[in-house]
Design a protein around this motif. Structure first.
Motif, mmCIF file in Angstrom:
data_model
loop_
_atom_site.group_PDB
_atom_site.id
_atom_site.type_symbol
_atom_site.label_atom_id
_atom_site.label_comp_id
_atom_site.label_asym_id
_atom_site.label_seq_id
_atom_site.Cartn_x
_atom_site.Cartn_y
_atom_site.Cartn_z
ATOM 1 N N MET B 200 -84.125 -68.827 -67.915
ATOM 2 C CA MET B 200 -84.952 -67.617 -67.887
ATOM 3 C C MET B 200 -84.033 -66.414 -67.667
ATOM 4 N N SER B 201 -83.366 -66.002 -68.738
ATOM 5 C CA SER B 201 -82.453 -64.867 -68.627
ATOM 6 C C SER B 201 -83.284 -63.586 -68.559
ATOM 7 N N TRP B 202 -82.631 -62.475 -68.257
ATOM 8 C CA TRP B 202 -83.356 -61.221 -68.045
ATOM 9 C C TRP B 202 -84.207 -60.849 -69.252
ATOM 10 N N PHE B 203 -83.724 -61.176 -70.457
ATOM 11 C CA PHE B 203 -84.496 -60.760 -71.626
ATOM 12 C C PHE B 203 -85.398 -61.873 -72.148
ATOM 13 N N ARG B 204 -85.619 -62.870 -71.317
ATOM 14 C CA ARG B 204 -86.681 -63.825 -71.619
ATOM 15 C C ARG B 204 -87.830 -63.689 -70.626
ATOM 16 N N ILE B 205 -87.707 -62.707 -69.752
ATOM 17 C CA ILE B 205 -88.791 -62.451 -68.798
ATOM 18 C C ILE B 205 -89.953 -61.812 -69.549
ATOM 19 N N PRO B 206 -91.156 -62.306 -69.373
ATOM 20 C CA PRO B 206 -92.294 -61.654 -70.030
ATOM 21 C C PRO B 206 -92.396 -60.186 -69.624
ATOM 22 N N LEU B 207 -92.947 -59.370 -70.508
ATOM 23 C CA LEU B 207 -92.992 -57.924 -70.248
ATOM 24 C C LEU B 207 -93.895 -57.583 -69.074
ATOM 25 N N ILE B 212 -94.102 -55.358 -63.602
ATOM 26 C CA ILE B 212 -94.288 -55.553 -62.166
ATOM 27 C C ILE B 212 -92.982 -55.253 -61.420
ATOM 28 N N TYR B 213 -91.872 -55.610 -62.047
ATOM 29 C CA TYR B 213 -90.563 -55.342 -61.443
ATOM 30 C C TYR B 213 -90.338 -53.830 -61.308
ATOM 31 N N ALA B 214 -90.635 -53.099 -62.377
ATOM 32 C CA ALA B 214 -90.471 -51.640 -62.324
ATOM 33 C C ALA B 214 -91.414 -51.048 -61.278
ATOM 34 N N THR B 215 -92.624 -51.573 -61.228
ATOM 35 C CA THR B 215 -93.583 -51.122 -60.215
ATOM 36 C C THR B 215 -93.034 -51.356 -58.817
ATOM 37 N N ALA B 216 -92.432 -52.528 -58.647
ATOM 38 C CA ALA B 216 -91.919 -52.886 -57.322
ATOM 39 C C ALA B 216 -90.822 -51.922 -56.888
ATOM 40 N N ILE B 217 -90.022 -51.466 -57.851
ATOM 41 C CA ILE B 217 -88.980 -50.492 -57.496
ATOM 42 C C ILE B 217 -89.636 -49.248 -56.897
ATOM 43 N N LEU B 272 -98.141 -48.794 -64.518
ATOM 44 C CA LEU B 272 -97.144 -49.698 -65.112
ATOM 45 C C LEU B 272 -97.623 -51.146 -65.209
ATOM 46 N N PRO B 273 -98.206 -51.701 -64.150
ATOM 47 C CA PRO B 273 -98.670 -53.090 -64.287
ATOM 48 C C PRO B 273 -99.720 -53.218 -65.381
ATOM 49 N N ALA B 274 -100.548 -52.166 -65.535
ATOM 50 C CA ALA B 274 -101.552 -52.200 -66.601
ATOM 51 C C ALA B 274 -100.862 -52.276 -67.955
ATOM 52 N N MET B 275 -99.813 -51.481 -68.115
ATOM 53 C CA MET B 275 -99.074 -51.528 -69.379
ATOM 54 C C MET B 275 -98.473 -52.909 -69.607
ATOM 55 N N GLY B 276 -98.036 -53.528 -68.519
ATOM 56 C CA GLY B 276 -97.493 -54.885 -68.646
ATOM 57 C C GLY B 276 -98.532 -55.853 -69.172
ATOM 58 N N ILE B 296 -89.717 -51.819 -74.682
ATOM 59 C CA ILE B 296 -90.847 -51.827 -73.742
ATOM 60 C C ILE B 296 -90.342 -52.112 -72.334
ATOM 61 N N ALA B 297 -89.430 -53.073 -72.224
ATOM 62 C CA ALA B 297 -88.902 -53.420 -70.898
ATOM 63 C C ALA B 297 -88.209 -52.215 -70.268
#
Ligand SMILES: [Cu+2]
Lengths: 400, 565
Positions: B200-207, B212-217, B272-276, B296-297
């Protein structure tokens, strides 16, 4: 040092293992899942990395938490520099400096403790944590003295003057002239110190009774051969003795530094310096230095008396403040002071709780070279709390 | 609970062992098995119930408000009650519903499974986050019962330091909720960094996870500032600090700066989570690989960071210097870029896709319309000359409802319908699901579009009374609110009906390629009965429909026929 247990352990799942696919969760290629690794982690390294990233992020939130206060400080000081120049003289920079040194030293003992944990040196770690707790208590002891003294002098946050009817006449009819207050109170240093020391003596007695709890735990744990209870008792004992010794030391430090009775020690001298500051008029300075020499105009003296008695009118107070070069709203300095140092003190207390928890676990011999994460994380937190004080000290105590 | 062996997922790398573990809902039972659970899925379900209850409460306030506005002057409640109602509507919706909704409920449930891990990094902290939410909610209810709150959800000084309502209880509640949000965010960041499955590399993470990651920041960086601001406000009120008090040489506008330093980024915590979710839905129901995955990511992370630079656009009329306003205005426009990147990529994904109008997709399409309107009207408000007349009018109210409700709530509903079979193991009635989405869409527009017109004609927000000329538009809006309420009630009824009567869900009813659809419905306690491996989360062409289970299975043979994106 504990050995790594080799049986597969799945944390709190509490259900029987169901063949090979269950192992797939625990292992991911590693056959063993030691006790100290939580069930949802695969390896000790993964657990450590997660904890480390977690604590760094937590520290980021702490920095941003305090940053709001630093911004408020900066803006208020930029707009009203005179308040900071005037009011900081009521803080004792020697006590502040000692506390800075104490905290710095505690960071050293904490870092040393982390090293001990990494090397699996159980009693080294216990000693270091005990010393850190001792330093924290010295810090809080000195801080308690500073707060108590200011409380006695009614050097409080702004609102306490505007809306604290319960303070009665001591609130100086709503808006105090700190200066008068200060002069008035200074002559009564002995009583003040006595009262604060009595209070602290009471706190010490309280701690003494608290001491009975871990003592009982240790003894019961020993007789019943219940290891973790005994460790908790021993850890608690060390922690409380460290804290009591710290408070006592703080008391002694304060005793050494504060002037007693009518003799004017170093502090009074420092305050004199502050008044000789170019920002203040020389006249008011001489008035302060020779407040018993009866040089002042008569009506100022009358006003001062009325101030002390709490009978002065608002206008009289304003006139007095102006004559004495006391800036308006000087008490906001103390609002900021109490808010910042109070929040910091809460963080110290939180750290002490965490260190006590570590101490108990250290006595219980839970840390070793493969598992020392919690010590490391609390250590990082402790350094941050130290660092915040290193900013607070000059910003509040060392103006000019 | 016995599970049919044939429905176990197609694992990508190894034969699937027979399902012997009970799913997470049946692994244990009783009150304490939920109250003290460390399972991210159960915590997610508890969050889901909690935020839906909060939404119902805020929704009732909204209906009372709209009913009051049916006629000019008093209709059903007094002016004081009206002030309290709009304050509590805003505060409950923002702090108790929108901010925790998607990360707390859907994020908690889905993110660890999408990453192929057993749980979030800090399960205890996750549970603590939920209980902090409960604690914050209790303070809000306490504020409601002990004198109410009439400051608006923004708690602006100096009014908030002088009003006699329960500001301290409410702000302390918000303070606690802030820590709940920080705990959630911190957990997700660490989970994404350290808990990913092999491959599960960084670019295999679902959007959705990227979002959620960006939201968490934002949660981690912005929320502490709100925390200290609210503490200062409490101290200002309780002790008289002086920092926000002009009488004491303080500055009430400083409070606005602090507040929006958090609350503008918080807008991105909400959207952001909604966009995800929308990224997942559009790809899945168009049966197309997502277009522009990296764009998108990165646009999620870009929005998270840009969101920190624009707070001053809330203060164009607060006496901020013109130079500052110009800078904040220009920066505000830059936020439109990553937002538009997302919308274009979603459209490009749908282009020549095989779109199925399943309920989640209906909500996703509604999102595209409503969010676009909400986003573009944001540009009006970011323009200085336009903002001055529109500031504090119904135009602003309509704008942020199009973004927050038309965006976040609609996506949340789409997400609930999408993941419902996974969470509960039950299918819902497709027809009534679609009906709910259409009624919600129509009701929403009827409620809020007239408010744009009201705003441009000068109707100020938060007013109890208005001139008779505005009445027809207000009546439209109120009727729209009732229709919206009806649509949401139907959606809830569909879900409850599914719980009681729904037929058993296959593991992968939608043919999605992300990992949560490869495990059982509902998943076992530790999420997988096999060792998950990270793959392209949008390789939808590898999923093959199997009529015998009425669901999809992974067919490795199809992977060789990889079509162009
Ligand atoms: Cu904004």
């Amino acid at each position: 040092m504990t050995t790594v247990t080799d049986h597969s352990h799945h944390g709190d799942a509490g259900k029987p293992s169901v063949g090979h696919e269950h192992d797939a969760h625990g292992g991911h290629g590693h056959g063993d899942h030691p006790d100290f690794v939580a069930h949802h982690f695969d390896t000790p390294e993964q657990q450590f990395d997660a904890g480390k990233l977690g604590i760094w992020l937590f520290l980021v939130t702490e920095i941003l938490f305090f940053s709001g206060l630093f911004v408020a400080y900066t803006i208020y000081r930029t707009v009203h520099p005179e308040i900071f120049e005037y009011a900081h003289q009521f803080l004792n920079k020697y006590l502040g400096a000692i506390n800075t040194g104490v905290l710095l030293f505690s960071s050293l003992t904490m870092a040393w403790g982390v090293r001990c944990a990494q090397l699996g040196k159980r009693w080294g770690l216990v000693n270091c944590l005990g010393l850190t707790l001792f330093c924290a208590a010295v810090f809080l002891g000195v801080k308690t003295f500073e707060y108590a003294e200011k409380y006695e002098k009614r050097l409080l946050w702004s609102g306490s003057f505007v809306s604290a009817p319960d303070l009665g006449k001591e609130a100086w009819g709503g808006k105090p002239a700190a200066h008068v207050l200060h002069v008035n109170m200074e002559s009564d240093h002995a009583t003040l110190n006595k009262r604060v020391e009595d209070d602290l003596g009471y706190i010490m007695k309280l701690w003494f009774w608290v001491l009975m709890l871990p003592l009982a735990m240790m003894l019961v744990g020993h007789w019943m051969n219940y290891r973790s209870l005994r460790s908790t008792g021993i850890g608690g004992l060390i922690a409380i003795i460290g804290i009591m010794a710290g408070i006592q030391t703080g008391l002694i430090i304060h005793h050494q530094l504060e002037p007693h009775g009518s003799e004017h020690g170093e502090v009074a001298h420092v305050e004199g310096d502050a008044h000789a500051d170019p920002a203040k008029s020389g006249e008011s300075d001489s008035e302060l230095a020779t407040d018993k020499a009866d040089h002042e105009p008569k009506d100022a003296k009358t006003v001062e008396k009325e101030l002390v008695a709490g009978n002065a009118t608002e206008t009289e107070i304003h006139q007095f403040d102006r004559a004495e070069q006391i800036p308006r709203n000087w008490s906001v300095f103390f609002s900021i002071y109490y808010f910042m140092t109070g929040l910091h003190a809460f963080h110290i207390i939180g750290g002490m709780i965490a260190i006590t928890w570590l101490l108990v676990r250290a006595v219980n011999n839970e840390f070793h070279s493969l598992y020392f994460g919690p010590v490391d994380y609390v250590g990082l937190y402790w350094h941050l709390v130290d660092l915040i004080w290193i900013y607070l000290f000059p910003l509040l105590y060392l103006i000019h | 609970m016995a599970t049919d062996i044939s429905t176990t997922p197609g694992s990508h790398t190894q034969p699937v062992p027979p399902q012997t573990e009970p799913d997470y809902l049946h692994v244990s039972s009783g009150f304490s098995s939920w109250a003290f659970t460390l399972d991210h899925k159960r915590i997610g379900i508890m969050y889901l119930i909690g935020v839906m209850a909060a939404f119902a409460l805020g929704g009732v306030f909204a209906l009372i408000l709209r009913t009051e506005l049916l006629t000019p002057g008093p209709t059903i409640i007094s002016a004081d009650w009206y002030n309290q109602m709009f304050t509590l509507h805003g505060a409950v919706m923002v702090f108790l519903f929108i901010i925790p909704s998607i990360p707390g409920a859907l994020g908690n449930f889905v993110v660890p499974i999408m990453l192929g891990t057993k749980d979030v990094a800090f399960p205890q902290m996750n549970l603590a986050s939920f209980y902090l939410w409960v604690g914050g909610a209790i303070f809000f209810v306490a504020a409601l019962l002990t004198g109410g709150l009439d400051t608006g959800w923004t708690f602006y000084t100096p009014y908030s330091t002088t009003t006699s309502t329960s500001v301290i209880a409410a702000t302390f509640g918000a303070f606690i909720l802030g820590f709940s949000s920080i705990f959630t965010g911190l957990n997700f960041i660490v989970t994404v960094h350290t808990m990913r499955a092999p491959g599960m590399s960084w670019f295999r993470i679902p959007l959705f996870v990227w979002a959620i990651y960006a939201t968490a920041i934002i949660q981690v960086l912005a929320t502490p500032v709100l925390g200290i601001t609210l503490l200062m406000l409490i101290a200002e009120r309780a002790l008289g600090l002086g920092i926000f008090d002009p009488k004491m040489g303080g500055d009430p506008v400083l409070f606005q700066h602090f507040f929006w330093f958090y609350s503008h980024p918080a807008v991105y915590i909400m959207i952001l989570p909604a966009m995800g979710i929308i990224s997942e839905l559009i790809s899945t129901y168009s049966r197309r690989h997502i277009f522009g995955y990296r764009f998108i990511a990165f646009s999620s992370v870009g929005l998270a960071l840009l969101g920190f630079l624009v707070w001053g656009h809330h203060m164009f009329t607060s006496g901020q210097s013109p130079a500052m306003s110009v800078i904040f205005s220009a920066l505000t426009f830059s936020v439109a870029i990553p937002s538009a990147v997302k919308v274009f990529n979603w459209l490009a994904t749908m282009y020549r896709g095989s779109i199925s109008l399943a309920t989640p997709m209906c909500y996703a399409l509604a999102f595209l319309f409503l969010f676009t309107i909400g986003g573009l009207t944001g540009l009006f408000l970011g323009t200085l000359v336009v903002d001055v007349p529109l500031h504090d009018t119904y135009f602003v109210v309509a704008h942020f409802h199009y973004v927050m409700m038309g965006g976040t709530l609609i996506a949340f509903l789409g997400g609930i319908f999408h993941w419902w079979p996974k969470m509960t193991g039950k299918m819902y009635n497709e027809f009534w699901g679609q009906v709910s989405s259409v009624i919600v869409f129509l009701g929403f527009n009827l409620t809020f579009f007239p408010q744009f017109i009201l705003g441009t004609r000068g109707m100020p927000r938060r007013y109890y009374n208005y001139v008779p000329e505005f009445q027809s538009l207000h009546v439209m809006s109120t009727v729209g609110a009732y229709v919206l309420g009806l649509g949401l009630t139907i959606a809830l009824a569909v879900l409850i009906h599914s719980l009681m009567r729904g037929k058993k869900a296959p593991n992968n009813p939608w043919g999605a390629a992300t990992l949560e659809w490869q495990t059982t419905s509902p998943p076992p306690l530790y999420n997988f009965n096999y060792e998950p491996v990270g793959r392209d989360p949008y390789a939808l062409h590898e999923m093959e429909y199997d009529a015998s289970i009425d669901g999809y299975k992974h067919n490795p043979e199809l992977a060789k026929l990889a079509p162009a994106h």
